[in-house]
Design an enzyme around this catalytic site. Structure first.
Site, PDB file in Angstrom:
ATOM      1  CE1 TYR A  64      -4.134 -11.295   4.207  1.00  0.00           C
ATOM      2  CE2 TYR A  64      -5.551 -12.947   3.462  1.00  0.00           C
ATOM      3  CZ  TYR A  64      -4.610 -12.033   3.199  1.00  0.00           C
ATOM      4  OH  TYR A  64      -3.965 -11.983   2.175  1.00  0.00           O
ATOM      5  CB  CYS A  94     -15.233  -3.454  26.543  1.00  0.00           C
ATOM      6  SG  CYS A  94     -14.456  -4.488  27.814  1.00  0.00           S
TER       7      CYS A  94
HETATM    8  C1  LIG Z   1      -2.621  -9.596  -0.260  1.00  0.00           C
HETATM    9  C2  LIG Z   1      -1.974  -9.620  -1.538  1.00  0.00           C
HETATM   10  C3  LIG Z   1      -1.858 -10.955  -2.143  1.00  0.00           C
HETATM   11  C4  LIG Z   1      -2.525 -12.151  -1.695  1.00  0.00           C
HETATM   12  O1  LIG Z   1      -4.099 -11.923  -1.785  1.00  0.00           O
HETATM   13  P1  LIG Z   1      -4.811 -13.051  -1.422  1.00  0.00           P
HETATM   14  O2  LIG Z   1      -6.381 -12.878  -1.544  1.00  0.00           O
HETATM   15  O3  LIG Z   1      -4.639 -13.517   0.068  1.00  0.00           O
HETATM   16  O4  LIG Z   1      -4.738 -14.402  -2.247  1.00  0.00           O
HETATM   17  C5  LIG Z   1      -1.144 -11.161  -3.226  1.00  0.00           C
HETATM   18  N1  LIG Z   1      -0.420 -10.080  -3.881  1.00  0.00           N
HETATM   19  C6  LIG Z   1      -0.380  -8.803  -3.249  1.00  0.00           C
HETATM   20  C7  LIG Z   1       0.260  -7.701  -3.903  1.00  0.00           C
HETATM   21  C8  LIG Z   1      -1.435  -8.742  -2.208  1.00  0.00           C
HETATM   22  O5  LIG Z   1      -1.338  -7.370  -1.461  1.00  0.00           O
END
Ligand SMILES: *Cc1c(COP(=O)(O)O)cnc(C)c1O
Length: 433
Positions: free
Chosen positions: A391, A361
């Site tokens: 994700y 909704c």
């Molecule tokens: C999210 C994150 C990653 C991974 O990023 P990707 O885009 O999924 O490869 C690596 N290091 C840190 C500190 C992050 O916050």
């Protein structure tokens, strides 16, 4: 196809990792997360081999497990000899349940609670990536109480101009993450940390952003970080042992996204690092990177069953599916592009433009807009959304009290098994008192 683990069978069924998605939808129900285990392992091996080749034996890739966190994925990382990043006690707990050796884990986050820090120390976390001075103080106190010297990396912001690189948001000076080199705060926290008797400063960390395709982002970050390393060596006699350049390599969500060859990219970063170390007269630190998305994204696919198809003449068309923003949050969050396919009608022309929407909704509950599906799309058809390994499950919620989908792993072209079971209605009330 956007990824070579997606093909079509002669009967017009979509195959993922060599398996019939229509059969999988029937067997496991929808919404359904599929994960191509072979693909995940292949990605781990590509990164591990590239690191060994370009950075030497000690360097290693760390899987940023926030991209997809569940017991099975930590087991795979353990088997593939990958280091990991964790960002909470919950991720640590899950990794421990999978028998993962925490001495190879790096604990991130811009706000670790005191409980998080104690939890990490109590379970032998390999290294904290400290974001700020407050954290260093708590780590010092807790490590002191345990009479240990705790390895720590400091998260710095190299201040790469976000206007040059649109995709990048976390490496800016005004980011909520880390300490900026430009403002002198990076030096301050370094000097402070070096004075702590129970903190072992292992080196420095930065993470410039996510879904990065731009040519030289990691090279530029590496140069700025190495210049800082050299400056700290000169001023404080401190030589960093480790340099962690973060994650962020981009993946293909749609046909217009480029292919990115990890070995080539890592080779380019290594060349920049070697050249910079030579110029600055410092030895090369142990290099780490932290891929998350690029390890798991294209190993994932979501299957839904289509329900209502609404045609509003002269306006637009809607195809509703049996999931939505709770299991597919990234369109609602960032308008992220995805490729949608009609899994049981792959040999029909896809010329019916529609919005694929969820069942919540909420008008923002959209899987994707401007999707082209076959004109005959209707109730009971299977809609596949590609590249959903990163994700999705890890960001999924129970909004509208929708149970979260299971994760079914695929391997060897014919085997499938559930790694996470489907939530039940009872699960939804488990914590209700
Ligand atoms: C999210 C994150 C990653 C991974 O990023 P990707 O885009 O999924 O490869 C690596 N290091 C840190 C500190 C992050 O916050």
């Amino acid at each position: 196809m956007i990824c070579d683990n997606i093909t079509t069978a002669e009967n017009g069924h979509l195959l993922f990792a060599g398996q019939d998605t229509v059969d999988l939808a029937k067997q496991y129900g929808t919404p359904l997360y599929l994960m191509d285990e072979d693909r995940v392992r292949e990605k781990c091996r590509v990164y591990t081999a590239a690191f060994r080749k370009h950075f030497g034996d000690k360097a290693r890739p760390l899987y940023a497990s926030k991209a997809l966190s569940c017991k099975r994925i930590y087991e795979i990382m353990r088997e593939e000899n990958m280091g990991i990043d964790v960002v909470s006690s919950g991720e640590i707990y899950t990794a421990l349940q999978a028998g993962y050796d925490l001495s190879r884990a790096y604990f991130h986050s811009n706000n670790k609670t005191d409980e998080d820090i104690r939890y990490g120390l109590d379970h032998g976390i390999g290294c904290f990536v400290a974001d700020n001075v407050e954290e260093i103080k708590v780590i010092e106190a807790e490590a002191g109480a345990r009479n240990i010297k705790q390895p720590v990396l400091l998260r710095l912001t190299p201040g790469i101009d976000p206007h040059t690189y649109e995709a990048i948001a976390t490496g800016k000076v005004d980011s909520k993450f880390g300490s900026a080199i430009e403002t002198g705060q990076a030096e301050e926290i370094t000097a402070f940390t070096l004075k702590q008797p129970h903190v072992d400063l292992a080196g420095f960390h930065c993470h410039v952003g996510s879904q990065v395709f731009a040519e030289d982002v990691f090279e530029r970050a590496a140069v700025i970080m190495l210049e800082f390393v050299a400056e700290m060596k000169k001023k404080y006699g401190y030589m960093a042992r480790q340099l962690d350049l973060g994650g962020g390599y981009g993946v293909r969500y749609v046909d217009s996204d480029p292919f990115l060859d990890v070995d080539t990219k890592v080779g380019e970063v290594a060349a920049a690092i070697q050249e910079t170390c030579a110029r600055l007269g410092i030895e090369m630190p142990e290099i780490h990177m932290e891929p998350g998305r690029s390890i798991v994204a294209d190993a994932g696919m979501t299957l839904y069953t289509a329900g209502t198809v609404k045609r509003i003449p002269g306006y637009k068309n809607y195809v509703s599916v049996d999931g939505g923003m709770p299991d597919h949050p990234r369109f609602a969050l960032y308008g992220s592009p995805y490729t949608c396919l009609l899994a049981n009608k792959m040999n029909e022309a896809a010329d019916f433009e529609c919005s694929v929407v969820g069942r919540c909704c909420e008008s923002g509950d959209i899987i994707q807009e401007h999707v082209k599906l076959p004109r005959s799309v209707g109730r009971g058809d299977i809609v596949a959304v590609c590249t959903t390994g990163a994700y999705h499950y890890s960001m999924a919620s129970n909004y509208n009290r929708l149970p979260r989908p299971p994760i079914v792993m695929l391997r060897g072209g014919k085997e499938s098994y559930a790694a996470v079971r489907r939530e039940s209605l009872e699960d939804l009330c488990r914590n209700d008192l």
